[in-house]
Design a protein around this motif. Structure first.
Motif, PDB file in Angstrom:
ATOM      1  N   GLU A  98      -2.066   3.126   4.646  1.00  0.00           N
ATOM      2  CA  GLU A  98      -1.339   3.719   3.932  1.00  0.00           C
ATOM      3  C   GLU A  98      -0.448   2.873   3.106  1.00  0.00           C
ATOM      4  OE1 GLU A  98      -0.838   7.470   4.823  1.00  0.00           O
ATOM      5  OE2 GLU A  98      -2.899   6.805   5.796  1.00  0.00           O
ATOM      6  N   GLY A  99      -0.416   3.355   2.005  1.00  0.00           N
ATOM      7  CA  GLY A  99       0.470   2.771   0.754  1.00  0.00           C
ATOM      8  C   GLY A  99       1.667   2.563   1.073  1.00  0.00           C
ATOM      9  N   TRP A 100       2.445   3.674   1.482  1.00  0.00           N
ATOM     10  CA  TRP A 100       3.935   3.361   1.812  1.00  0.00           C
ATOM     11  C   TRP A 100       4.221   2.442   3.121  1.00  0.00           C
ATOM     12  CZ3 TRP A 100       5.181   4.226   6.938  1.00  0.00           C
ATOM     13  CH2 TRP A 100       4.380   5.163   7.612  1.00  0.00           C
ATOM     14  N   HIS A 106       4.369  11.036  11.052  1.00  0.00           N
ATOM     15  CA  HIS A 106       5.266  10.838  12.042  1.00  0.00           C
ATOM     16  C   HIS A 106       6.338   9.247  11.792  1.00  0.00           C
ATOM     17  CE1 HIS A 106       7.762  10.857  15.713  1.00  0.00           C
ATOM     18  NE2 HIS A 106       7.381   9.446  15.908  1.00  0.00           N
ATOM     19  N   TRP A 107       5.237   8.554  11.287  1.00  0.00           N
ATOM     20  CA  TRP A 107       5.658   7.004  11.202  1.00  0.00           C
ATOM     21  C   TRP A 107       6.528   6.756   9.858  1.00  0.00           C
ATOM     22  CZ3 TRP A 107       6.587   4.625  15.602  1.00  0.00           C
ATOM     23  CH2 TRP A 107       5.954   5.031  16.549  1.00  0.00           C
ATOM     24  N   ARG A 108       6.659   7.704   9.090  1.00  0.00           N
ATOM     25  CA  ARG A 108       7.438   7.359   7.880  1.00  0.00           C
ATOM     26  C   ARG A 108       8.851   6.928   8.424  1.00  0.00           C
ATOM     27  NH1 ARG A 108       5.461   8.528   2.725  1.00  0.00           N
ATOM     28  NH2 ARG A 108       3.111   9.484   3.089  1.00  0.00           N
ATOM     29  N   CYS A 109       9.323   7.405   9.520  1.00  0.00           N
ATOM     30  CA  CYS A 109      10.508   7.278  10.241  1.00  0.00           C
ATOM     31  C   CYS A 109      10.828   5.592  10.179  1.00  0.00           C
ATOM     32  CB  CYS A 109      10.685   7.623  11.668  1.00  0.00           C
ATOM     33  SG  CYS A 109       9.373   6.900  12.733  1.00  0.00           S
ATOM     34  N   LEU A 110       9.714   4.842  10.010  1.00  0.00           N
ATOM     35  CA  LEU A 110       9.923   3.166   9.807  1.00  0.00           C
ATOM     36  C   LEU A 110      10.542   2.761   8.693  1.00  0.00           C
ATOM     37  CD1 LEU A 110       6.355   2.359  11.425  1.00  0.00           C
ATOM     38  CD2 LEU A 110       8.567   2.564  12.753  1.00  0.00           C
ATOM     39  N   THR A 111      10.530   3.495   7.818  1.00  0.00           N
ATOM     40  CA  THR A 111      11.243   3.183   6.468  1.00  0.00           C
ATOM     41  C   THR A 111      12.624   2.917   6.796  1.00  0.00           C
ATOM     42  OG1 THR A 111       9.511   4.545   5.272  1.00  0.00           O
ATOM     43  CG2 THR A 111      11.617   3.932   3.850  1.00  0.00           C
ATOM     44  N   THR A 112      13.193   3.658   7.705  1.00  0.00           N
ATOM     45  CA  THR A 112      14.437   3.636   8.136  1.00  0.00           C
ATOM     46  C   THR A 112      14.810   2.435   9.080  1.00  0.00           C
ATOM     47  OG1 THR A 112      15.117   5.832   7.477  1.00  0.00           O
ATOM     48  CG2 THR A 112      16.816   4.780   8.653  1.00  0.00           C
ATOM     49  N   SER A 113      13.828   2.679  10.251  1.00  0.00           N
ATOM     50  CA  SER A 113      14.098   1.893  11.438  1.00  0.00           C
ATOM     51  C   SER A 113      13.702   0.543  11.382  1.00  0.00           C
ATOM     52  CB  SER A 113      13.374   2.450  12.668  1.00  0.00           C
ATOM     53  OG  SER A 113      12.083   2.407  12.426  1.00  0.00           O
ATOM     54  N   MET A 114      12.982   0.044  10.436  1.00  0.00           N
ATOM     55  CA  MET A 114      12.618  -1.324  10.070  1.00  0.00           C
ATOM     56  C   MET A 114      13.890  -2.187   9.595  1.00  0.00           C
ATOM     57  SD  MET A 114      10.598  -1.109   6.373  1.00  0.00           S
ATOM     58  CE  MET A 114      11.348  -1.808   4.953  1.00  0.00           C
ATOM     59  N   TRP A 115      15.051  -1.557   9.367  1.00  0.00           N
ATOM     60  CA  TRP A 115      16.173  -2.514   8.966  1.00  0.00           C
ATOM     61  C   TRP A 115      16.873  -2.372   9.887  1.00  0.00           C
ATOM     62  CZ3 TRP A 115      14.839  -4.544   4.790  1.00  0.00           C
ATOM     63  CH2 TRP A 115      14.117  -4.097   3.887  1.00  0.00           C
ATOM     64  N   SER A 116      16.737  -1.867  11.118  1.00  0.00           N
ATOM     65  CA  SER A 116      17.630  -2.102  12.335  1.00  0.00           C
ATOM     66  C   SER A 116      17.860  -3.575  12.379  1.00  0.00           C
ATOM     67  CB  SER A 116      16.937  -1.691  13.529  1.00  0.00           C
ATOM     68  OG  SER A 116      17.654  -1.848  14.578  1.00  0.00           O
ATOM     69  N   GLU A 117      19.096  -3.876  13.015  1.00  0.00           N
ATOM     70  CA  GLU A 117      19.673  -5.079  13.407  1.00  0.00           C
ATOM     71  C   GLU A 117      18.995  -5.739  14.728  1.00  0.00           C
ATOM     72  OE1 GLU A 117      23.899  -5.302  13.225  1.00  0.00           O
ATOM     73  OE2 GLU A 117      23.772  -4.653  11.388  1.00  0.00           O
ATOM     74  N   LEU A 118      18.475  -4.619  15.538  1.00  0.00           N
ATOM     75  CA  LEU A 118      17.778  -5.009  16.892  1.00  0.00           C
ATOM     76  C   LEU A 118      16.298  -5.435  16.625  1.00  0.00           C
ATOM     77  CD1 LEU A 118      18.845  -1.728  18.407  1.00  0.00           C
ATOM     78  CD2 LEU A 118      19.857  -4.038  18.809  1.00  0.00           C
ATOM     79  N   ALA A 119      16.154  -6.969  17.097  1.00  0.00           N
ATOM     80  CA  ALA A 119      14.891  -7.414  17.003  1.00  0.00           C
ATOM     81  C   ALA A 119      13.794  -6.553  17.438  1.00  0.00           C
ATOM     82  CB  ALA A 119      14.895  -9.044  17.537  1.00  0.00           C
ATOM     83  N   ALA A 120      13.947  -6.013  18.869  1.00  0.00           N
ATOM     84  CA  ALA A 120      12.988  -5.360  19.326  1.00  0.00           C
ATOM     85  C   ALA A 120      12.588  -4.253  18.393  1.00  0.00           C
ATOM     86  CB  ALA A 120      13.499  -4.843  20.732  1.00  0.00           C
ATOM     87  N   VAL A 121      13.532  -3.444  17.907  1.00  0.00           N
ATOM     88  CA  VAL A 121      13.113  -2.338  16.758  1.00  0.00           C
ATOM     89  C   VAL A 121      12.383  -2.951  15.748  1.00  0.00           C
ATOM     90  CG1 VAL A 121      13.915  -0.533  15.438  1.00  0.00           C
ATOM     91  CG2 VAL A 121      14.923  -0.945  17.665  1.00  0.00           C
ATOM     92  N   GLN A 122      12.669  -3.990  15.251  1.00  0.00           N
ATOM     93  CA  GLN A 122      12.161  -4.723  13.930  1.00  0.00           C
ATOM     94  C   GLN A 122      10.617  -4.839  14.495  1.00  0.00           C
ATOM     95  OE1 GLN A 122      14.430  -8.060  12.912  1.00  0.00           O
ATOM     96  NE2 GLN A 122      16.105  -6.893  12.353  1.00  0.00           N
ATOM     97  N   VAL A 123      10.447  -5.526  15.666  1.00  0.00           N
ATOM     98  CA  VAL A 123       9.061  -5.929  16.088  1.00  0.00           C
ATOM     99  C   VAL A 123       8.071  -4.570  16.064  1.00  0.00           C
ATOM    100  CG1 VAL A 123       7.896  -6.689  18.094  1.00  0.00           C
ATOM    101  CG2 VAL A 123       9.876  -8.044  17.414  1.00  0.00           C
TER     102      VAL A 123
END
Length: 193
Positions: free
Chosen positions: A90-92, A61-78
């Protein structure tokens, strides 16, 4: 405009981590003194229950972080940084952490709750296929079992109804076979239905 309405508008009614549109809730990214649009995000039930460790982490499910980690919002990045760290086996996830950049202030915020990350994750009873088992479920034996201290032999395919979970041991459940309560290893059972 209420905070939740502002966040829903900002997120276009989607989870800010996985983009799901199902049952969205406000998540205040800890630690903080007051909720505001900069330190809160909108997340779906699936993300929220795993962030708060109410359910076992579904790694895929958390492979979505591959995209969301690039968000401009600091809270999403955290939150992305924290979840990637939780998935560091996990390697990825490790690859994403290596690529991820947080400014000093955001990184300090992400690390501020790191001591909470060491809390134990709730352990869940699972059958031989990895399906969660709950008290009251019915299971089917996937192996014939000799019951210690008894002449009872529980045959392959036997259905055991209304099981009980053994507290503090996710490898065992209790069930009644031929009127006798026995302890059964979860690796030898399959959830019925």
């Amino acid at each position: 405009m209420m905070l939740e309405e502002q966040l829903l508008q900002r997120s276009e009614n989607k989870c800010e981590l996985c983009q799901s549109g199902e049952t969205l809730k406000l998540y205040a990214v800890p630690p903080q003194s007051a909720n505001n649009v900069d330190n809160c995000i909108i997340v779906c039930d699936t993300c929220l229950s795993q962030i708060e460790k109410n359910k076992e982490t579904e790694k895929n499910h958390w492979r979505c972080l591959t995209t969301s980690m690039w968000s401009e919002l600091a809270a999403v990045q955290v939150v992305s940084w924290r979840m990637l760290n939780r998935l560091s086996t996990e390697g990825w996830a490790v690859d994403n952490l290596d690529m991820m950049y947080l400014d000093d202030e955001t990184l300090a915020w992400a690390k501020a709750a790191a001591e909470d990350e060491n809390d134990e994750i709730i352990e869940i009873h699972k059958d031989c296929n990895g399906s969660p088992l709950l008290a009251g479920d019915s299971i089917v034996l996937t192996k014939s079992l000799d019951v210690k201290g008894s002449t009872l032999n529980a045959k392959l395919g036997t259905v055991v109804k209304n099981i009980r979970l053994v507290e503090n041991n996710t490898d065992q459940i209790e069930g009644k076979i031929e009127g006798q309560v026995i302890v059964i290893l979860t690796k030898y059972v399959r959830k019925q239905g």
